[in-house]
Design a protein around this motif. Structure first.
Motif, PDB file in Angstrom:
ATOM      1  N   ILE A   1     -45.286  30.835   3.917  1.00 44.51           N
ATOM      2  CA  ILE A   1     -44.008  31.531   4.191  1.00 44.51           C
ATOM      3  C   ILE A   1     -43.953  32.576   3.648  1.00 44.51           C
ATOM      4  CG2 ILE A   1     -41.858  31.514   4.329  1.00 44.51           C
ATOM      5  CD1 ILE A   1     -41.603  28.350   3.033  1.00 44.51           C
ATOM      6  N   SER A   2     -43.726  33.670   4.833  1.00 41.84           N
ATOM      7  CA  SER A   2     -43.678  35.079   4.598  1.00 41.84           C
ATOM      8  C   SER A   2     -42.414  35.469   5.738  1.00 41.84           C
ATOM      9  CB  SER A   2     -45.061  35.635   5.218  1.00 41.84           C
ATOM     10  OG  SER A   2     -45.023  36.858   4.992  1.00 41.84           O
TER      11      SER A   2
ATOM     12  N   ARG B   1     -39.187  35.571  10.199  1.00 41.28           N
ATOM     13  CA  ARG B   1     -39.828  34.905   8.651  1.00 41.28           C
ATOM     14  C   ARG B   1     -40.687  33.302   9.642  1.00 41.28           C
ATOM     15  NH1 ARG B   1     -35.371  32.048   4.783  1.00 41.28           N
ATOM     16  NH2 ARG B   1     -36.397  34.919   3.672  1.00 41.28           N
ATOM     17  N   ILE B   2     -41.809  33.547   8.910  1.00 40.60           N
ATOM     18  CA  ILE B   2     -43.290  32.356   9.465  1.00 40.60           C
ATOM     19  C   ILE B   2     -42.886  31.301   9.018  1.00 40.60           C
ATOM     20  CG2 ILE B   2     -44.880  32.597  10.384  1.00 40.60           C
ATOM     21  CD1 ILE B   2     -43.590  34.318  12.388  1.00 40.60           C
ATOM     22  N   SER B   3     -43.254  30.078   9.483  1.00 37.69           N
ATOM     23  CA  SER B   3     -43.469  29.367   8.286  1.00 37.69           C
ATOM     24  C   SER B   3     -44.983  28.255   8.833  1.00 37.69           C
ATOM     25  CB  SER B   3     -42.135  28.319   7.865  1.00 37.69           C
ATOM     26  OG  SER B   3     -42.917  27.245   7.273  1.00 37.69           O
ATOM     27  N   ALA B   4     -45.624  28.815   8.134  1.00 39.62           N
ATOM     28  CA  ALA B   4     -46.807  28.275   8.810  1.00 39.62           C
ATOM     29  C   ALA B   4     -47.982  27.445   8.309  1.00 39.62           C
ATOM     30  CB  ALA B   4     -47.926  29.246   8.890  1.00 39.62           C
TER      31      ALA B   4
ATOM     32  N   ILE C   1     -53.621  26.658  13.021  1.00 36.95           N
ATOM     33  CA  ILE C   1     -52.470  26.864  12.973  1.00 36.95           C
ATOM     34  C   ILE C   1     -52.194  25.101  12.981  1.00 36.95           C
ATOM     35  CG2 ILE C   1     -50.480  27.649  13.194  1.00 36.95           C
ATOM     36  CD1 ILE C   1     -51.876  30.298  14.128  1.00 36.95           C
ATOM     37  N   LYS C   2     -51.695  24.430  12.367  1.00 34.79           N
ATOM     38  CA  LYS C   2     -51.567  23.100  12.760  1.00 34.79           C
ATOM     39  C   LYS C   2     -50.225  23.060  13.596  1.00 34.79           C
ATOM     40  CE  LYS C   2     -52.273  19.345  10.462  1.00 34.79           C
ATOM     41  NZ  LYS C   2     -52.829  18.659   9.013  1.00 34.79           N
ATOM     42  N   SER C   3     -48.503  23.499  12.594  1.00 33.50           N
ATOM     43  CA  SER C   3     -47.902  23.996  13.594  1.00 33.50           C
ATOM     44  C   SER C   3     -47.250  25.467  12.545  1.00 33.50           C
ATOM     45  CB  SER C   3     -47.078  23.009  12.466  1.00 33.50           C
ATOM     46  OG  SER C   3     -46.753  22.664  11.966  1.00 33.50           O
ATOM     47  N   VAL C   4     -46.407  26.119  13.394  1.00 34.26           N
ATOM     48  CA  VAL C   4     -45.883  26.698  13.270  1.00 34.26           C
ATOM     49  C   VAL C   4     -44.457  27.398  12.777  1.00 34.26           C
ATOM     50  CG1 VAL C   4     -46.322  28.676  14.368  1.00 34.26           C
ATOM     51  CG2 VAL C   4     -45.710  29.773  12.840  1.00 34.26           C
ATOM     52  N   PHE C   5     -43.389  27.859  12.143  1.00 34.23           N
ATOM     53  CA  PHE C   5     -41.756  28.045  12.462  1.00 34.23           C
ATOM     54  C   PHE C   5     -41.160  29.058  12.209  1.00 34.23           C
ATOM     55  CE2 PHE C   5     -37.361  26.509  10.761  1.00 34.23           C
ATOM     56  CZ  PHE C   5     -36.703  25.645  11.610  1.00 34.23           C
ATOM     57  N   ILE C   6     -40.470  29.155  13.326  1.00 30.61           N
ATOM     58  CA  ILE C   6     -40.466  30.732  13.258  1.00 30.61           C
ATOM     59  C   ILE C   6     -39.074  30.638  13.199  1.00 30.61           C
ATOM     60  CG2 ILE C   6     -40.549  33.137  14.818  1.00 30.61           C
ATOM     61  CD1 ILE C   6     -43.391  32.483  16.397  1.00 30.61           C
ATOM     62  N   THR C   7     -38.402  31.566  12.533  1.00 25.47           N
ATOM     63  CA  THR C   7     -36.785  32.170  12.512  1.00 25.47           C
ATOM     64  C   THR C   7     -36.691  33.509  12.169  1.00 25.47           C
ATOM     65  OG1 THR C   7     -36.552  31.842  10.110  1.00 25.47           O
ATOM     66  CG2 THR C   7     -36.046  29.994  11.729  1.00 25.47           C
TER      67      THR C   7
ATOM     68  N   ALA D   1     -48.044  35.786   6.664  1.00 23.49           N
ATOM     69  CA  ALA D   1     -47.724  34.245   6.420  1.00 23.49           C
ATOM     70  C   ALA D   1     -49.389  33.324   5.675  1.00 23.49           C
ATOM     71  CB  ALA D   1     -47.154  33.280   7.853  1.00 23.49           C
ATOM     72  N   ILE D   2     -50.097  33.967   6.758  1.00 22.98           N
ATOM     73  CA  ILE D   2     -51.491  33.050   7.239  1.00 22.98           C
ATOM     74  C   ILE D   2     -51.419  33.462   5.786  1.00 22.98           C
ATOM     75  CG2 ILE D   2     -53.521  32.464   7.685  1.00 22.98           C
ATOM     76  CD1 ILE D   2     -52.319  32.774  10.983  1.00 22.98           C
ATOM     77  N   SER D   3     -51.694  34.837   5.570  1.00 22.10           N
ATOM     78  CA  SER D   3     -52.457  35.121   4.523  1.00 22.10           C
ATOM     79  C   SER D   3     -51.938  35.055   2.676  1.00 22.10           C
ATOM     80  CB  SER D   3     -52.910  36.470   4.723  1.00 22.10           C
ATOM     81  OG  SER D   3     -51.776  38.004   4.328  1.00 22.10           O
TER      82      SER D   3
END
Length: 244
Positions: free
Chosen positions: A147-148, A158-161, A170-176, A234-236
């Motif tokens: 999360i970043s 805001r990214i939750s990956a 990337i299995k899934s990602v949630f962007i807000t 977020a990934i890093s």
């Protein structure tokens, strides 16, 4: 087609979702061999979002109430769309009618033939074993939730990956965030577009740029590279950085 028979107007959203007014109601998949086609999926007839979040490996468990509320708005069910709980036999009947219409086939109930029964008896022992049911799980460290936050000129992203570290995907990602996107569904489409894609930084940027290029998108103050940067951070596991 099957949902239309129930009075629900649905559409396909790549890569494997069925949605109603931008809200996911089904996840599907398929494969084929010579002479055979397998199509399968889930259909949300009725469900409890909070229980689902607790049970599934979703990339939103650590998010705040605002983000959880956003997730609730992204999924729907037949009960919510119809205003009542439909009888499951009626649901199945309409889904079968939809398959018949689309595939141009007439389906008949049947049972396993002798060869299939022998194969079933051989395989069921393995699939009922504790080793199969509880073993073979991907270690927790190889399925990482990242999360970043990233501050773009147009607002906070805001990214939750959820990542598959073994495969670099990337299995899934949630962007807000607090940015504005037009049309609203474009973020849902981006999340679906990124599912099961490479988590390598150069590939992330390339995929996001491709999405922005091929879609009609307006996100004031947020460019494709801003979104790519947010995803890569977020990934890093990078922390929030103010770039304004």
């Amino acid at each position: 087609s099957g949902l239309a028979g129930l009075g629900v107007k649905a559409r396909y959203r790549p890569k494997n979702d069925i949605e109603v007014n931008g809200r996911k109601i089904s996840g599907t998949g398929g494969t084929e061999l010579p002479g055979a086609f397998l199509y399968h999926g889930s259909l949300l007839v009725d469900f409890d979002v909070d229980t689902m979040i607790q049970c599934l490996k979703l990339p939103i468990k650590k998010l705040e109430d605002k983000q959880i509320k956003s997730f609730r708005q992204r999924v729907t069910s037949l009960r919510e769309e119809l205003g009542y709980m439909p009888d499951l036999q009626i649901v199945k009947k309409n889904m079968l009618a939809g398959f018949s219409e689309v595939f141009g086939m007439t389906f008949h109930s049947g049972s396993l033939n002798d060869q299939e029964s022998v194969l079933f008896d051989q395989e069921i022992v393995r699939f009922q074993s504790e080793e199969w049911i509880r073993g073979g799980r991907i270690p927790a460290q190889d399925s990482a939730l990242k999360i970043s936050d990233y501050k773009a000129p147009g607002g906070l992203i805001r990214i939750s990956a959820l990542l598959d570290s073994n495969r670099g995907r990337i299995k899934s990602v949630f962007i807000t965030g607090d940015f504005f996107a037009y049309p609203e569904r474009v973020i849902l489409d981006l999340e679906a577009f990124l599912r099961n894609t490479s988590s390598v930084e150069s590939d992330v940027y390339e995929n996001v740029r491709l999405f922005f290029k091929t879609q009609s998108i307006q996100i004031p103050g947020v460019s494709a590279d801003d979104m790519g940067e947010a995803l890569c951070r977020a990934i890093s596991g990078a922390a929030l950085q103010d770039t304004v």
